[in-house]
Write a protein that holds these residues in place. Structure first.
Motif, PDB file in Angstrom:
ATOM      1  N   UNK A 319     -39.127  -7.286   1.000  1.00  0.00           N
ATOM      2  CA  UNK A 319     -37.930  -7.684   0.245  1.00  0.00           C
ATOM      3  C   UNK A 319     -36.662  -7.011   0.743  1.00  0.00           C
ATOM      4  N   UNK A 320     -36.760  -5.726   1.080  1.00  0.00           N
ATOM      5  CA  UNK A 320     -35.577  -4.947   1.431  1.00  0.00           C
ATOM      6  C   UNK A 320     -35.548  -4.620   2.922  1.00  0.00           C
ATOM      7  N   UNK A 321     -34.345  -4.340   3.407  1.00  0.00           N
ATOM      8  CA  UNK A 321     -34.178  -3.999   4.817  1.00  0.00           C
ATOM      9  C   UNK A 321     -34.840  -2.653   5.125  1.00  0.00           C
ATOM     10  N   UNK A 322     -35.399  -2.505   6.301  1.00  0.00           N
ATOM     11  CA  UNK A 322     -36.035  -1.233   6.671  1.00  0.00           C
ATOM     12  C   UNK A 322     -35.091  -0.041   6.543  1.00  0.00           C
ATOM     13  N   UNK A 323     -33.796  -0.258   6.855  1.00  0.00           N
ATOM     14  CA  UNK A 323     -32.861   0.865   6.785  1.00  0.00           C
ATOM     15  C   UNK A 323     -32.671   1.336   5.354  1.00  0.00           C
ATOM     16  N   UNK A 324     -32.671   0.388   4.400  1.00  0.00           N
ATOM     17  CA  UNK A 324     -32.514   0.750   2.994  1.00  0.00           C
ATOM     18  C   UNK A 324     -33.735   1.516   2.491  1.00  0.00           C
ATOM     19  N   UNK A 325     -34.919   1.057   2.877  1.00  0.00           N
ATOM     20  CA  UNK A 325     -36.142   1.749   2.466  1.00  0.00           C
ATOM     21  C   UNK A 325     -36.242   3.129   3.108  1.00  0.00           C
ATOM     22  N   UNK A 326     -35.778   3.220   4.352  1.00  0.00           N
ATOM     23  CA  UNK A 326     -35.807   4.504   5.045  1.00  0.00           C
ATOM     24  C   UNK A 326     -34.917   5.519   4.336  1.00  0.00           C
ATOM     25  N   UNK A 327     -33.742   5.077   3.918  1.00  0.00           N
ATOM     26  CA  UNK A 327     -32.833   5.962   3.190  1.00  0.00           C
ATOM     27  C   UNK A 327     -33.420   6.366   1.839  1.00  0.00           C
ATOM     28  N   UNK A 328     -34.104   5.422   1.182  1.00  0.00           N
ATOM     29  CA  UNK A 328     -34.738   5.722  -0.097  1.00  0.00           C
ATOM     30  C   UNK A 328     -35.820   6.786   0.074  1.00  0.00           C
ATOM     31  N   UNK A 362     -30.001   3.604  -6.079  1.00  0.00           N
ATOM     32  CA  UNK A 362     -31.373   3.437  -6.562  1.00  0.00           C
ATOM     33  C   UNK A 362     -31.464   2.230  -7.485  1.00  0.00           C
ATOM     34  N   UNK A 363     -30.437   1.992  -8.283  1.00  0.00           N
ATOM     35  CA  UNK A 363     -30.431   0.847  -9.194  1.00  0.00           C
ATOM     36  C   UNK A 363     -30.456  -0.477  -8.445  1.00  0.00           C
ATOM     37  N   UNK A 364     -30.096  -0.427  -7.165  1.00  0.00           N
ATOM     38  CA  UNK A 364     -30.121  -1.652  -6.356  1.00  0.00           C
ATOM     39  C   UNK A 364     -31.556  -2.106  -6.061  1.00  0.00           C
ATOM     40  N   UNK A 365     -32.519  -1.198  -6.238  1.00  0.00           N
ATOM     41  CA  UNK A 365     -33.932  -1.528  -6.031  1.00  0.00           C
ATOM     42  C   UNK A 365     -34.544  -1.967  -7.365  1.00  0.00           C
ATOM     43  N   UNK A 366     -35.071  -3.150  -7.417  1.00  0.00           N
ATOM     44  CA  UNK A 366     -35.599  -3.703  -8.655  1.00  0.00           C
ATOM     45  C   UNK A 366     -36.865  -2.957  -9.109  1.00  0.00           C
ATOM     46  N   UNK A 367     -36.869  -2.564 -10.387  1.00  0.00           N
ATOM     47  CA  UNK A 367     -38.046  -1.957 -10.984  1.00  0.00           C
ATOM     48  C   UNK A 367     -38.276  -0.504 -10.642  1.00  0.00           C
ATOM     49  N   UNK A 368     -37.345   0.122  -9.923  1.00  0.00           N
ATOM     50  CA  UNK A 368     -37.553   1.507  -9.487  1.00  0.00           C
ATOM     51  C   UNK A 368     -37.081   2.465 -10.584  1.00  0.00           C
ATOM     52  N   UNK A 369     -37.947   2.725 -11.550  1.00  0.00           N
ATOM     53  CA  UNK A 369     -37.590   3.595 -12.670  1.00  0.00           C
ATOM     54  C   UNK A 369     -38.063   5.025 -12.419  1.00  0.00           C
ATOM     55  N   UNK A 370     -37.877   5.870 -13.429  1.00  0.00           N
ATOM     56  CA  UNK A 370     -38.217   7.288 -13.288  1.00  0.00           C
ATOM     57  C   UNK A 370     -39.708   7.496 -13.065  1.00  0.00           C
ATOM     58  N   UNK A 371     -40.550   6.675 -13.724  1.00  0.00           N
ATOM     59  CA  UNK A 371     -41.990   6.807 -13.547  1.00  0.00           C
ATOM     60  C   UNK A 371     -42.422   6.508 -12.120  1.00  0.00           C
ATOM     61  N   UNK A 372     -41.890   5.439 -11.538  1.00  0.00           N
ATOM     62  CA  UNK A 372     -42.220   5.101 -10.151  1.00  0.00           C
ATOM     63  C   UNK A 372     -41.729   6.176  -9.197  1.00  0.00           C
ATOM     64  N   UNK A 373     -40.556   6.744  -9.502  1.00  0.00           N
ATOM     65  CA  UNK A 373     -40.038   7.807  -8.639  1.00  0.00           C
ATOM     66  C   UNK A 373     -40.930   9.049  -8.704  1.00  0.00           C
TER      67      UNK A 373
END
Length: 387
Positions: A319-328, A362-373
């Motif tokens: 779903x997301x670009x590799x660069x965005x996931x890498x930064x995350x 982080x809010x730009x990623x769907x469903x990424x809440x505190x529990x997932x983090x």
């Protein structure tokens, strides 16, 4: 007055008998470690139908591998045809008393399992700390190949129906019955002392789960495994219904998890993830959180969120670009490093996760809440501890 230490005992067989039984328990405990591999073996029955029996379930079919453990004090001993099958090298008779002795021999008792359990018996093995002489090896090899070439294998093949009581139509199964007999000579993981077993158990645990144990853990777990096999072997079965027998006399996954100090809740939670080596992950997360003072419910929560994070990350790669996931992933690594270096407890980690979950990136990623983090941080722990 005489000192007890200076007087030689009239007999000392009891000590040797205890050692022999301990080696039987070592063999059963070592076999039980195969459960960790997750390839179908799910139970090892201790001192039930034989010294131990390994149950395997694959594609809805249940099979049993029977083991007899026979040991010798003299390590240069070699088991003979007479000892294993009650057969003579020459002049073997096939009268009723002679055939009865064959039936009651080590080999005869193992072959009886093939007859009684038929297709459910996958193999019947004579396991020992010493070797077998050539006559025994040649006979068993010939039987396994279904080519009875030597005198002993021919005798067993030709007289099988007279040695054992067969059901109607079983005569044609004789070669299949005989082929299930096997030998496991001079195994390295049993001995009078438990040191060899401990070393072999540590290697087996790492091979099946990639959990690496230190010296003290190895000693504790090895003794726990052998003692467990002893307790299972001594459990009375009077009045026990068949469906409860495996729990009473069998070593199963829950027993191993308890000895490895891994909670079943954490293990089950990680089973839903996408990564292999669930036991290794559970062990690493459990150690990390126990060291940090966490309770069992926190350990299970972390395991569940780690599995959820694995699933989220796998889907996010599409779903997301590799660069965005890498930064995350870099942000999560730095968050964990900051918390680990702080020496603070979980309240500070919770604060860091709350702050991160509220950031615009982080809010730009769907469903990424505190529990997932929190699951992502658990994944960092597993990854770093695996290096």
């Amino acid at each position: 007055m005489k000192s007890i230490e200076l007087e030689v005992p009239a007999e000392d067989v009891g000590r040797d008998t205890v050692s022999r039984f301990d080696m039987q328990f070592q063999a059963a405990a070592y076999a039980a470690l195969q459960i960790l591999e997750g390839e179908g073996i799910d139970c090892v029955y201790c001192d039930y139908h034989d010294d131990f029996v390994v149950r395997k379930q694959v594609d809805g079919k249940t099979t049993y591998h029977f083991f007899q453990v026979k040991t010798k004090k003299k390590l240069n001993h070699q088991w003979t045809l007479a000892e294993v099958f009650a057969l003579k090298s020459r002049g073997q008779k096939n009268d009723a008393p002679s055939l009865k002795k064959v039936c009651a021999s080590f080999g005869g008792k193992l072959l009886m399992h093939a007859v009684v359990f038929d297709d459910s018996c996958s193999e019947a093995t004579l396991l020992s700390n010493v070797h077998f002489d050539d006559g025994v090896v040649d006979a068993v090899d010939a039987l396994r190949c279904r080519l009875p070439a030597c005198a002993a294998s021919k005798f067993l093949s030709e007289n099988f129906s007279a040695i054992f009581t067969l059901s109607a139509g079983d005569d044609e199964k004789v070669p299949a019955f005989l082929s299930k007999l096997s030998l496991r000579p001079a195994v390295h993981y049993i001995g009078k002392e438990r040191e060899a077993f401990a070393n072999a158990a540590r290697t087996a645990i790492y091979r099946y789960s990639e959990i690496d144990l230190d010296f003290y853990e190895t000693e504790r777990i090895a003794n726990g495994l052998v003692d467990l096999a002893y307790r299972k072997s001594r459990t009375p079965l009077e009045g026990v219904v068949p469906e409860d027998i495996a729990k009473r006399v069998g070593i199963e996954l829950d027993d191993l998890l308890e000895i490895l100090c891994i909670s079943r809740g954490a293990y089950d939670a990680l089973q839903s993830g996408v990564e292999e080596k669930v036991l290794k992950q559970a062990s690493l997360i459990q150690r990390w959180l126990k060291h940090a003072g966490a309770r069992d419910d926190m350990i299970e929560f972390a395991s569940r969120q780690k599995a959820n994070w694995d699933i989220w990350l796998r889907n996010a790669r599409h779903t997301y670009l590799p660069i965005d996931l890498s930064l995350l992933l870099d942000r999560i690594d730095k968050l964990y490093a900051r918390w680990a270096q702080s020496g603070e407890g979980f309240p500070f980690l919770n604060t860091l996760l709350t702050e991160l979950a509220g950031e615009e990136e982080i809010l730009a990623f769907e469903g990424l809440d505190r529990g997932l983090l929190f699951g992502a941080v658990s994944a960092v722990v597993v990854r770093r501890s695996s290096r």
